[in-house]
Design a protein around this motif. Structure first.
Motif, PDB file in Angstrom:
ATOM      1  N   UNK A  22      61.809  47.037  15.812  1.00 32.91           N
ATOM      2  CA  UNK A  22      62.931  47.710  16.477  1.00 32.91           C
ATOM      3  C   UNK A  22      63.298  48.995  15.758  1.00 32.91           C
ATOM      4  N   UNK A  23      63.087  49.022  14.460  1.00 34.59           N
ATOM      5  CA  UNK A  23      63.379  50.232  13.691  1.00 34.59           C
ATOM      6  C   UNK A  23      62.530  50.240  12.426  1.00 34.59           C
ATOM      7  N   UNK A  24      62.389  51.426  11.860  1.00 32.03           N
ATOM      8  CA  UNK A  24      61.593  51.598  10.649  1.00 32.03           C
ATOM      9  C   UNK A  24      62.437  52.247   9.562  1.00 32.03           C
ATOM     10  N   UNK A  25      62.356  51.684   8.360  1.00 32.71           N
ATOM     11  CA  UNK A  25      63.007  52.276   7.193  1.00 32.71           C
ATOM     12  C   UNK A  25      61.917  52.798   6.266  1.00 32.71           C
ATOM     13  N   UNK A  26      62.097  54.023   5.772  1.00 30.88           N
ATOM     14  CA  UNK A  26      61.110  54.650   4.894  1.00 30.88           C
ATOM     15  C   UNK A  26      61.621  54.622   3.454  1.00 30.88           C
ATOM     16  N   UNK A  27      60.855  53.979   2.609  1.00 31.87           N
ATOM     17  CA  UNK A  27      61.234  53.800   1.211  1.00 31.87           C
ATOM     18  C   UNK A  27      60.367  54.704   0.336  1.00 31.87           C
ATOM     19  N   UNK A  28      61.000  55.447  -0.564  1.00 31.76           N
ATOM     20  CA  UNK A  28      60.241  56.302  -1.470  1.00 31.76           C
ATOM     21  C   UNK A  28      61.000  56.398  -2.794  1.00 31.76           C
TER      22      UNK A  28
ATOM     23  N   UNK B 208      64.810  36.852  12.762  1.00 31.56           N
ATOM     24  CA  UNK B 208      65.010  38.126  12.085  1.00 31.56           C
ATOM     25  C   UNK B 208      63.765  38.386  11.249  1.00 31.56           C
ATOM     26  N   UNK B 209      63.158  39.560  11.410  1.00 39.12           N
ATOM     27  CA  UNK B 209      61.882  39.844  10.756  1.00 39.12           C
ATOM     28  C   UNK B 209      61.980  41.124   9.937  1.00 39.12           C
ATOM     29  N   UNK B 210      61.509  41.040   8.697  1.00 35.79           N
ATOM     30  CA  UNK B 210      61.354  42.221   7.847  1.00 35.79           C
ATOM     31  C   UNK B 210      59.877  42.310   7.493  1.00 35.79           C
ATOM     32  N   UNK B 211      59.253  43.415   7.852  1.00 37.67           N
ATOM     33  CA  UNK B 211      57.805  43.571   7.687  1.00 37.67           C
ATOM     34  C   UNK B 211      57.492  44.814   6.872  1.00 37.67           C
ATOM     35  N   UNK B 212      56.798  44.609   5.763  1.00 43.54           N
ATOM     36  CA  UNK B 212      56.271  45.724   4.989  1.00 43.54           C
ATOM     37  C   UNK B 212      54.915  46.102   5.563  1.00 43.54           C
ATOM     38  N   UNK B 213      54.713  47.386   5.833  1.00 45.21           N
ATOM     39  CA  UNK B 213      53.430  47.828   6.372  1.00 45.21           C
ATOM     40  C   UNK B 213      53.170  49.278   5.977  1.00 45.21           C
ATOM     41  N   UNK B 214      51.890  49.629   5.853  1.00 50.36           N
ATOM     42  CA  UNK B 214      51.510  51.029   5.634  1.00 50.36           C
ATOM     43  C   UNK B 214      51.043  51.662   6.948  1.00 50.36           C
ATOM     44  N   UNK B 215      51.019  50.857   8.003  1.00 55.55           N
ATOM     45  CA  UNK B 215      50.390  51.239   9.268  1.00 55.55           C
ATOM     46  C   UNK B 215      51.445  51.659  10.307  1.00 55.55           C
TER      47      UNK B 215
ATOM     48  N   UNK C 148      68.787  38.925  14.067  1.00 53.62           N
ATOM     49  CA  UNK C 148      67.904  39.191  15.193  1.00 53.62           C
ATOM     50  C   UNK C 148      67.202  40.534  15.145  1.00 53.62           C
ATOM     51  N   UNK C 149      67.295  41.229  14.004  1.00 56.55           N
ATOM     52  CA  UNK C 149      66.644  42.528  13.857  1.00 56.55           C
ATOM     53  C   UNK C 149      65.145  42.334  13.578  1.00 56.55           C
ATOM     54  N   UNK C 150      64.370  43.375  13.816  1.00 53.43           N
ATOM     55  CA  UNK C 150      62.956  43.423  13.452  1.00 53.43           C
ATOM     56  C   UNK C 150      62.764  44.774  12.775  1.00 53.43           C
ATOM     57  N   UNK C 151      62.674  44.765  11.443  1.00 56.59           N
ATOM     58  CA  UNK C 151      62.626  45.983  10.648  1.00 56.59           C
ATOM     59  C   UNK C 151      61.250  46.146  10.021  1.00 56.59           C
ATOM     60  N   UNK C 152      60.683  47.327  10.163  1.00 62.52           N
ATOM     61  CA  UNK C 152      59.467  47.675   9.434  1.00 62.52           C
ATOM     62  C   UNK C 152      59.862  48.544   8.251  1.00 62.52           C
ATOM     63  N   UNK C 153      59.299  48.244   7.094  1.00 61.24           N
ATOM     64  CA  UNK C 153      59.553  49.046   5.898  1.00 61.24           C
ATOM     65  C   UNK C 153      58.253  49.715   5.498  1.00 61.24           C
ATOM     66  N   UNK C 154      58.288  51.050   5.465  1.00 63.31           N
ATOM     67  CA  UNK C 154      57.111  51.831   5.110  1.00 63.31           C
ATOM     68  C   UNK C 154      57.399  52.650   3.855  1.00 63.31           C
ATOM     69  N   UNK C 155      56.332  53.071   3.193  1.00 63.27           N
ATOM     70  CA  UNK C 155      56.484  53.904   2.017  1.00 63.27           C
ATOM     71  C   UNK C 155      55.213  53.910   1.206  1.00 63.27           C
ATOM     72  N   UNK C 156      55.062  54.886   0.333  1.00 60.18           N
ATOM     73  CA  UNK C 156      53.849  54.973  -0.479  1.00 60.18           C
ATOM     74  C   UNK C 156      53.733  53.815  -1.466  1.00 60.18           C
ATOM     75  N   UNK C 157      52.535  53.628  -1.978  1.00 56.92           N
ATOM     76  CA  UNK C 157      52.311  52.604  -2.990  1.00 56.92           C
ATOM     77  C   UNK C 157      53.217  52.866  -4.187  1.00 56.92           C
ATOM     78  N   UNK C 158      53.865  51.804  -4.672  1.00 62.80           N
ATOM     79  CA  UNK C 158      54.758  51.952  -5.815  1.00 62.80           C
ATOM     80  C   UNK C 158      56.178  52.319  -5.468  1.00 62.80           C
ATOM     81  N   UNK C 159      56.489  52.377  -4.171  1.00 60.95           N
ATOM     82  CA  UNK C 159      57.843  52.765  -3.758  1.00 60.95           C
ATOM     83  C   UNK C 159      58.843  51.613  -3.834  1.00 60.95           C
ATOM     84  N   UNK C 160      58.333  50.393  -4.036  1.00 59.55           N
ATOM     85  CA  UNK C 160      59.236  49.240  -4.179  1.00 59.55           C
ATOM     86  C   UNK C 160      59.271  48.327  -2.970  1.00 59.55           C
ATOM     87  N   UNK C 161      58.349  48.514  -2.021  1.00 57.80           N
ATOM     88  CA  UNK C 161      58.389  47.729  -0.770  1.00 57.80           C
ATOM     89  C   UNK C 161      58.263  46.224  -1.025  1.00 57.80           C
TER      90      UNK C 161
END
Length: 231
Positions: A213-219, A198-205, A35-48
């Motif tokens: 619900x929360x954001x994880x930053x990948x680099x 349950x949603x996992x969303x990759x976004x640059x925005x 039931x989570x809603x996670x946004x994954x952010x990070x620069x291009x090439x970070x593995x998102x």
């Protein structure tokens, strides 16, 4: 039933290019509650996108474990992964990926053709999915006859028509203007809150990430910062 839907433990992902070994992830750990809603952010090439593909069983880790609802999907073969995806995962992409020769209802129906359902049951499920995205009146329209926002709604209907537990979204609003993007993101938020997806969303925005619900930053293949956000 565990509250954890997805668990990554010591996940590694690398590939060989010429004589060079390129590592994308080294010992990546991640837990996503049901039931989570996670946004994954990070620069291009970070593995998102690679991460999203592994969560959806499109790509497999070089080492480590990926569990879904307690089952080790990293140990599945291609046939098992295909069935697992069909049963549990819906994908939403930036560019909709609709079939131009099919109308909205036919595009939404595509995932159901893999299932042992009657034509009438498929029709009923398609109608329900289009109703959820407020496009019941556009069922017979073709992609060329719809705006970008409407096409993305069709794509969302296609993603949820099989009633998957997990929605994986790769830049779902990257091709839309702000107003339409907010409508699509509000719809994803509704699917999370009202239908328990349950949603996992990759976004640059960052504006899009605020709907999660929360954001994880990948680099460089690692989570460098964890920022809790109110929905």
């Amino acid at each position: 039933m565990s509250d954890t839907l997805i668990r990554l433990a010591h996940v590694e992902k690398s590939f060989v290019k010429g004589k060079e070994k390129i590592s994308i992830f080294e010992h990546l750990d991640m837990t996503i509650p049901r039931g989570d809603f996670v946004a994954i952010m990070g620069p291009s090439g970070s593995g998102k996108t690679t991460l999203l593909n592994m969560l959806g069983g499109i790509d497999t880790p070089t080492a480590g474990e990926i569990s879904f609802d307690g089952q080790r999907i990293d140990q599945y073969n291609e046939r098992q992964l295909s069935k697992w995806r069909s049963d549990h995962v819906g994908f939403i992409f930036q560019f909709y990926n609709l079939m131009p020769m099919l109308n909205a209802a036919q595009n939404v129906e595509l995932p159901l053709l893999l299932k042992p359902l009657s034509a009438s049951q498929r029709k009923q499920n398609v109608a329900a999915a289009l109703e959820v995205v407020s496009l019941a009146d556009r069922a017979k329209h073709y992609p060329r006859e719809m705006s970008g926002g409407q096409q993305q709604r069709v794509a969302i209907a296609r993603a949820i028509v099989s009633d998957p537990q997990l929605l994986l979204c790769d830049e779902p609003t990257g091709d839309l203007d702000r107003t339409v993007a907010d409508e699509i993101l509000a719809m994803l938020q509704l699917l999370n809150k009202e239908l328990g997806k349950t949603i996992v969303m990759v976004t640059h925005d960052p504006a899009a990430a605020r709907y999660a619900k929360r954001t994880l930053h990948l680099d460089k293949g690692k989570f460098v910062e964890r920022e809790e956000l109110a929905a």
